[in-house]
Every structure is written in structure tokens, then in C-alpha cells.
Design a protein around this motif. Sequence first.
Motif, PDB file in Angstrom:
ATOM      1  N   ILE A 103       4.244   1.774   2.138  1.00  0.00           N
ATOM      2  CA  ILE A 103       5.101   3.025   1.846  1.00  0.00           C
ATOM      3  C   ILE A 103       4.542   3.979   1.941  1.00  0.00           C
ATOM      4  O   ILE A 103       3.707   4.674   0.999  1.00  0.00           O
ATOM      5  CB  ILE A 103       5.715   2.714   0.308  1.00  0.00           C
ATOM      6  N   ILE A 104       4.703   5.004   3.117  1.00  0.00           N
ATOM      7  CA  ILE A 104       4.202   6.144   3.654  1.00  0.00           C
ATOM      8  C   ILE A 104       5.307   7.076   4.145  1.00  0.00           C
ATOM      9  O   ILE A 104       5.806   6.814   5.039  1.00  0.00           O
ATOM     10  CB  ILE A 104       3.104   6.208   4.598  1.00  0.00           C
ATOM     11  N   PRO A 105       5.639   8.201   3.655  1.00  0.00           N
ATOM     12  CA  PRO A 105       6.496   8.962   4.019  1.00  0.00           C
ATOM     13  C   PRO A 105       6.368   9.727   5.272  1.00  0.00           C
ATOM     14  O   PRO A 105       4.954   9.756   5.738  1.00  0.00           O
ATOM     15  CB  PRO A 105       6.761  10.037   2.943  1.00  0.00           C
ATOM     16  N   LEU A 151       0.751  -1.233  -0.107  1.00  0.00           N
ATOM     17  CA  LEU A 151      -0.037  -0.066  -0.057  1.00  0.00           C
ATOM     18  C   LEU A 151       0.763   1.069   0.167  1.00  0.00           C
ATOM     19  O   LEU A 151       1.990   1.317   0.926  1.00  0.00           O
ATOM     20  CB  LEU A 151      -1.128  -0.068   1.433  1.00  0.00           C
ATOM     21  N   SER A 152       0.441   2.120  -0.943  1.00  0.00           N
ATOM     22  CA  SER A 152       1.470   3.641  -0.944  1.00  0.00           C
ATOM     23  C   SER A 152       0.373   4.509  -0.524  1.00  0.00           C
ATOM     24  O   SER A 152      -0.992   4.477  -0.961  1.00  0.00           O
ATOM     25  CB  SER A 152       1.794   3.539  -2.123  1.00  0.00           C
ATOM     26  N   ALA A 153       0.773   5.734   0.118  1.00  0.00           N
ATOM     27  CA  ALA A 153      -0.039   6.936   0.392  1.00  0.00           C
ATOM     28  C   ALA A 153       0.939   7.925   0.745  1.00  0.00           C
ATOM     29  O   ALA A 153       2.091   7.908   0.968  1.00  0.00           O
ATOM     30  CB  ALA A 153      -1.027   6.565   1.544  1.00  0.00           C
ATOM     31  N   ASP A 154       0.525   9.110   0.633  1.00  0.00           N
ATOM     32  CA  ASP A 154       1.325  10.412   0.770  1.00  0.00           C
ATOM     33  C   ASP A 154       1.476  10.610   2.237  1.00  0.00           C
ATOM     34  O   ASP A 154       0.767   9.999   3.309  1.00  0.00           O
ATOM     35  CB  ASP A 154       0.850  11.500   0.134  1.00  0.00           C
ATOM     36  N   GLU A 157      11.974   4.124  -4.781  1.00  0.00           N
ATOM     37  CA  GLU A 157      11.691   3.779  -5.809  1.00  0.00           C
ATOM     38  C   GLU A 157      10.109   3.219  -6.084  1.00  0.00           C
ATOM     39  O   GLU A 157       9.598   3.729  -7.110  1.00  0.00           O
ATOM     40  CB  GLU A 157      12.551   2.651  -6.302  1.00  0.00           C
ATOM     41  N   LEU A 158       9.628   2.528  -5.086  1.00  0.00           N
ATOM     42  CA  LEU A 158       8.369   1.890  -5.069  1.00  0.00           C
ATOM     43  C   LEU A 158       7.291   2.994  -4.921  1.00  0.00           C
ATOM     44  O   LEU A 158       6.312   3.173  -5.355  1.00  0.00           O
ATOM     45  CB  LEU A 158       8.331   1.018  -4.095  1.00  0.00           C
ATOM     46  N   TYR A 159       7.736   3.927  -4.103  1.00  0.00           N
ATOM     47  CA  TYR A 159       6.865   5.215  -3.900  1.00  0.00           C
ATOM     48  C   TYR A 159       6.560   6.129  -5.132  1.00  0.00           C
ATOM     49  O   TYR A 159       5.554   6.849  -5.275  1.00  0.00           O
ATOM     50  CB  TYR A 159       7.487   6.246  -2.814  1.00  0.00           C
TER      51      TYR A 159
END
Length: 293
Positions: free
Chosen positions: A219-221, A196-199, A246-248
Motif C-alpha cells: 500500500i504505497i500512494p 507492506l505500507s510506505a509513504d 483504511e489500511l494505509y
Amino acid sequence: MGRGDLSDAEWARLESHLPRNTGRGGRWKCHRKVINGILFRLRTGIPWRELATRFGRWQTVYDRHRRWSADGTWERILRSIQASADAEGRIDWSMVGVDSTVCRAHQHAAGARKRAPRVTGKRTRPGWHRPDEALGRSGGGLTTKIHLAGEGGRRPLALLVTPGQWGDGSQMISVLGQLRVSRPAGGHPRTRPDCLSADKAYSSRHNRRYLRRRQIRHIIPERRDQRTHRRSRGSAGGRPAGFHRELYARRNEVERCINALKNSRAVATRYDKRAYVFQGTVTVAAIRLWLRT
């Protein structure tokens, strides 16, 4: 076939998922003609009364859309199409992105009666009449926010409509709770992506704890203030959150999914007074994206 109508290939994918006549009451009019009218209004954003006569009576088209929005038919159709796509291996579970977008509400979207209208029969669920009608007031006026989870193929898996001033991070768990893709061959529905990606708006201890408990790689910064606070606590602050740059970069996929949804003018600008009708409008736009691919 007119411009924007369902093609024969799209109709073949959709027809098997539509509700059938039950034999009681009047028979449904031609589904294809009525759905083409709904899609025409979705694409152009014109008032229902201005529909061309080739789609039949505008009241029939509007009533079909309102009823299917109220009783959850559009959601069931979307999930059936997603299940068929998953069985064919056409869903990219390797990366699912969560994001939101704000839609400006037209002046015609305001003014709904505060008290929900009387509902008869089982076609309409009173619970769909929300007290806030998913309308919020911000610096840009009346707005509605669409929260969604999109798969790697830039198609929506789950949708949620809220007032425009609601935050993003607090709705992530609710959006993932709507993610449910059935398996036609049997077994539990799939509810977890591989990643899962999010900002940064979704960076919180509560969200990360929820994802770890469900064993979802994310992947969440980390926000700057959170990083500063963690470092100020020393070893008690815990380890830094893992991040793969890279994935982000694939987070653009969910943004492109939102852009495809908002190509429909009835989604980019909300014209519907009731929240459940606008939810149905967004769901129809999502169904069209799944039919096209």
C-alpha cells in the motif's frame, strides 16, 4: 536495580541469547551489569567516561559494546529474540511499515580517521569501517538517517544506517533484505510480510516491481507527478496502482516505532564516531523494545 536497568523478567528473556564463555582468555564480566551500563548510556547519551561506578570500569562497558557492534553480536541477539517472539506468535505480520528518520550528529561524532584502524584477530570486521561513516551534510548540518521496517506491534524488524542526505525510496529493497526472522523449529526464515505500507517517497516502478516479484501486497500512494505522467501516456501508461486508504492509516505504527527508538538520547542524537558503533547503538535500542513487550 537502578532506574532503567533490566528487570528480572527482561533479563530472563535476554540471558539465553547472550554469548557464552569459550574457555579461552579471560572470562566475561557479569553480562547484566555491563549491559545495564550500555543501556544507561543509551538512555542518557552521556560520555562513556561519565558512567557511574556501579556499572564497573567504563572501558569494560565501552569495549563490550564496540566489540559486539563490530562482530555482529548485537544483530544476532536481536534476531534470536525476534525468532523467539515469532515462535510465540507475538509478531504482527499483517502490516509491516517501512520509513526513515534523520538523527542530528553531535560535533563529537565527526572527525573519525579516514583510514580504518588496524584490526587484529577476528573480533572486528574491517568491512564495518565505512568510508562515509554514515555521516552526511545537509541544511541542518551533519546528519545520519535510520531506515527501518517495523511490524504491527511497533517494534523494528530490520535496521539500516546511511548518511542523512540519502533518499528513502532507494533504500527500501536494502531494508527488506535485512528482514530475516528464523524459525527455531526449522525451515526457511520468514522474509516476507503479509502486507507492506510506505509513504510517497517509496513510490517508484522499481520498488513496485520488486514487491510484485516477491508477491508482497503493498500500500504505497502514487505521487502526483507519477500519476500525471501515467495519464498523459494513455493506455500505454498502465493501470493505476492499487491503494487502500483504511489500511494505509496503519502507517502510524512504524512512525510510533521510530518515536520509541528515538526516546533513547544516544539514538536521537548520534555521538558515535564510527558508523558500525552507531548501528550497534540503534540495535541495542531495538533489543530493549523487544524485551519490554
